[in-house]
Write an enzyme that holds these catalytic residues in place. Structure first.
Site, PDB file in Angstrom:
ATOM      1  N   VAL A 159       0.815  -1.330   0.114  1.00  0.00           N
ATOM      2  CA  VAL A 159       0.151   0.135   0.013  1.00  0.00           C
ATOM      3  C   VAL A 159       1.032   1.257  -0.183  1.00  0.00           C
ATOM      4  O   VAL A 159       0.952   2.140  -0.188  1.00  0.00           O
ATOM      5  CB  VAL A 159      -0.845   0.408   1.425  1.00  0.00           C
TER       6      VAL A 159
ATOM      7  N   GLU B   9     -10.414   5.075   5.045  1.00  0.00           N
ATOM      8  CA  GLU B   9     -11.285   4.705   3.726  1.00  0.00           C
ATOM      9  C   GLU B   9     -10.439   3.312   3.132  1.00  0.00           C
ATOM     10  O   GLU B   9     -11.481   2.465   2.939  1.00  0.00           O
ATOM     11  CB  GLU B   9     -11.616   5.553   2.479  1.00  0.00           C
TER      12      GLU B   9
ATOM     13  N   GLY C  78      -0.952 -14.609  -5.547  1.00  0.00           N
ATOM     14  CA  GLY C  78      -0.648 -13.591  -4.066  1.00  0.00           C
ATOM     15  C   GLY C  78      -1.563 -13.410  -4.125  1.00  0.00           C
ATOM     16  O   GLY C  78      -1.348 -12.503  -2.941  1.00  0.00           O
TER      17      GLY C  78
ATOM     18  N   ASP D 129     -10.638 -11.587   8.264  1.00  0.00           N
ATOM     19  CA  ASP D 129     -10.607 -11.060   7.873  1.00  0.00           C
ATOM     20  C   ASP D 129     -12.052  -9.816   7.052  1.00  0.00           C
ATOM     21  O   ASP D 129     -12.575  -8.490   7.710  1.00  0.00           O
ATOM     22  CB  ASP D 129      -9.860 -10.392   6.534  1.00  0.00           C
TER      23      ASP D 129
ATOM     24  N   LYS E 166     -13.913  -6.023   8.429  1.00  0.00           N
ATOM     25  CA  LYS E 166     -14.234  -5.151   8.470  1.00  0.00           C
ATOM     26  C   LYS E 166     -15.780  -4.595   8.523  1.00  0.00           C
ATOM     27  O   LYS E 166     -15.994  -3.420   8.662  1.00  0.00           O
ATOM     28  CB  LYS E 166     -14.099  -5.193   6.817  1.00  0.00           C
TER      29      LYS E 166
END
Lengths: 431, 431
Positions: free
Chosen positions: B14, B129, B187, B201, B205
């Site tokens: 990121v 965000e 990946g 995960d 969220k």
């Protein structure tokens, strides 16, 4: 809790949606806006019309002065539509230092830049989320969320009426006329459906999105526009056979810094994210150079969805203490792009022809196509053994100019009775 | 043009995406932010690691003090992930009156409320965000665009890894293990895939979205969670037979002011808008009481899409002259809802059983279901004439408690060898 007074101009479908939302979600709206929102006046043409029991009679007025001369009214919600007197009222509102929220695509598409400049000068906000794709926050999405991106392309189904008709034609094998009739009966299409069916409505919306995403003031009348009234049931059948769905798309692409804009019926692969957008739903697919493909999907019309966008704009102005005009509401004006002529647009084509069933006709047509740099992806022939047969071509990508030249020449062939239809095909999506 | 200095904490996937976007879209970003954004420092663990030629070596540091003690650095971009030291750094940043932009779902899901309160107190912004669904502006969508709505439901495909695996299983008939292996090779999945595959995960969220949409601070550990590792190729085949697609959904519903939260593999009708969301794409469907059904679709991970969200947050802070913390970044705290126990969740079920091929077994099972108020929508039996056959049921809507009780009783039947799988079915969408 502070109170703020607003006024509605118009009380049709959208206006009553705004009223309903302000009533039913009052607690949430007050909390989020930081103000209690009170509708102080509603401008209408006819005081005697029945507006439903829940709106106090004394709110209605036919006199705009009662609104524009009332300094306590801080926000004007224009939901009357059309050019005049909406334009005049919005200008008056801005000059009276009132913020404006509008759902008016026609006004924003044609004089939006002037209104925004005027609002800038007067230090008020002008918001128009509801003007494109109803409840879908596409304006906000481009203006506030995709700011890190160079936008490369916007492709949208932004007219619910035509999408309803095309869905009926695709899923229920209806003819265009039957589907239009059903859309009219259900209230999705107007008695005079020209604006939707001939693609004027999505044209205005495309103009608004282009201005936001590319900072380009395109003349609405210069945008290539084609409606769906020429789409026949047989074209839908062939589309299925090729694995396509027909949708009325509004497209703007940045091709090497030249903008290409067009509104036309388009064949897209059945697995394209827009292919499954059915009935009166809208969807907008945006390609950004950082975010990649992003799609927004939802209700493009209706009292509550459109009201949701209008009230969202009101809340946004209030949240920012009515002092946000400095930075938002400004289209991205970074790069002045050239606008492409439709002849230079590059796409694939579906061509349906009626030809004499004689040897050599296929060779004649493909020779013309080849000479004009149009190469053929697939051909279907139907009706062997009759005097006239149908020959359907799908081409590889080529320039519109090449295709138009080819069609002129093909028309002249004595073995070709008619070019029945030409529909563009967009295969570009790599999902 | 004013200049503003920012620092990156971390320079993985990121972080390098953020760098690339700031470089390639510099002109647009400067115009939209109103500031030239300069990366002044990048905190890394290893100075000797090769970071690609285009980042000046002198920007990298292993010493956080160089960042937190530099008053010229106004915004901290936390893209290291994980709980510590990210939490510590974010707190330090806020206390040093620096704005924070983070992509850290774990930290926001578990201590986000505390961080937001701290940011409030210090008068700085905390933006996140990128923590949910990568490039999709879902946080902004809920917080800024749907403010006129009572949100009734959020249903999301918010884990790209599992969606990739399920897509391969559905479209290419792969086994779970083969699809996982391919995801790892490409990946999309980690060497230890537990966090994705077992649904942790998307759980984080979902917790973030719930807090935003409903103002409710739900304990992450109390949310019902089930991964996809039990989904077998045969279940996918049966799903197809029933007209369903299997997706790992994160769901929060407001059922009469009681919140119902769950993460589990779910069968949805093939024409559901989420059914066609394939590969590593994410999508979130929101139902608002005004806007109706709204869907956001896009890339949920990747350097540039996630970077798009991070840089968008940076621009948003700058646009508002770094003084927006008063009103945004606050979850909607209107209504304190109760949270439902999973036993009270109401849904449909797919049940695959292996039973002895003897007369009466179907009657025995349906008697138990009926007694527990579970009514059967359809049954498929496969493998007639063998000792054991497969019996697959899809039920009408019922409460989870009824189903669990039924399953306990069915397990005890001597004619039932095994309950192979139970998958919830959501049929609710009326598109």
């Amino acid at each position: 809790m502070n109170k703020v007074k607003i006024a509605l101009l118009g009380f049709g479908n959208v206006g009553s949606g705004v009223w309903k939302i302000l009533s039913s979600n009052e607690e949430e709206i007050t909390e989020r806006a930081g103000y209690k929102v009170e509708v102080a006046k509603i401008l209408v043409r006819d005081l005697n019309k029945n507006r439903g029991a829940e709106v106090p009679k004394n709110l209605f007025t036919t006199n705009p002065d009662e609104i524009f001369e009332d300094d306590d009214i801080k926000i004007i919600v224009e939901v009357m539509g059309g050019m005049e007197p909406a334009k005049d009222y919005m200008e008056r509102a801005i000059k009276s230092k009132k913020h404006v929220v509008t759902a008016n695509k026609l006004a924003i598409a044609t004089i939006g830049d002037d209104l925004l400049n005027m609002a800038d000068e007067e230090g008020v906000a002008l918001r128009y989320e509801a003007s494109v794709a109803g409840g879908i926050p596409i304006i906000h999405g481009i203006e506030e969320c995709l700011t890190a991106n160079k936008i490369k392309e916007i492709v949208g189904i932004i007219n619910g009426t035509t999408n309803y008709i095309l869905t009926k034609m695709y899923l229920e094998n209806m003819s265009f006329n039957d589907a239009l009739k059903e859309a009219q009966e259900k209230g999705y299409a107007e008695a005079d459906p020209t604006s939707d069916v001939e693609g004027y409505d999505p044209l205005y919306k495309l103009r608004i999105l282009t201005s936001l995403a590319f900072g380009e003031r395109v003349d609405v009348n210069s945008i290539y526009r084609e409606g769906i009234s020429n789409i026949e049931a047989i074209d839908v059948e062939y589309a299925k056979e090729f694995g396509y769905v027909i949708k009325l798309l509004a497209i703007v692409k940045d091709v090497d810094d030249v903008l290409e804009l067009r509104v036309h019926p388009t064949m897209i692969p059945a697995r394209h994210p827009l292919a499954n957008v059915n009935d009166s739903f809208n969807a907008v697919l945006i390609k950004g150079n950082a975010v990649g493909d992003l799609m927004f999907y939802g209700r493009g019309a209706g009292d509550l969805p459109t009201g949701s966008a209008v009230v969202g704009d009101v809340i946004s102005i209030l949240r920012n203490n009515m002092d946000l005009n400095k930075v938002v509401d400004k289209p991205n004006r970074v790069s002045k792009k050239k606008v492409n002529n439709i002849e230079n647009a590059e796409t694939q084509y579906y061509i349906r022809t009626t030809v004499k069933d004689v040897p050599g006709v296929l060779a004649e047509i493909t020779t013309i196509l080849g000479k004009n740099n149009v190469s053929v992806l697939s051909v279907i022939q139907k009706g062997k053994g009759q005097e006239y047969v149908t020959l359907v071509f799908v081409t590889h990508k080529t320039f519109e100019g090449n295709m138009m030249k080819s069609l002129e020449e093909i028309k002249e062939l004595s073995s070709v009775q008619k070019i029945d239809n030409v529909i563009r095909v967009e295969n570009g999506y790599k999902g």
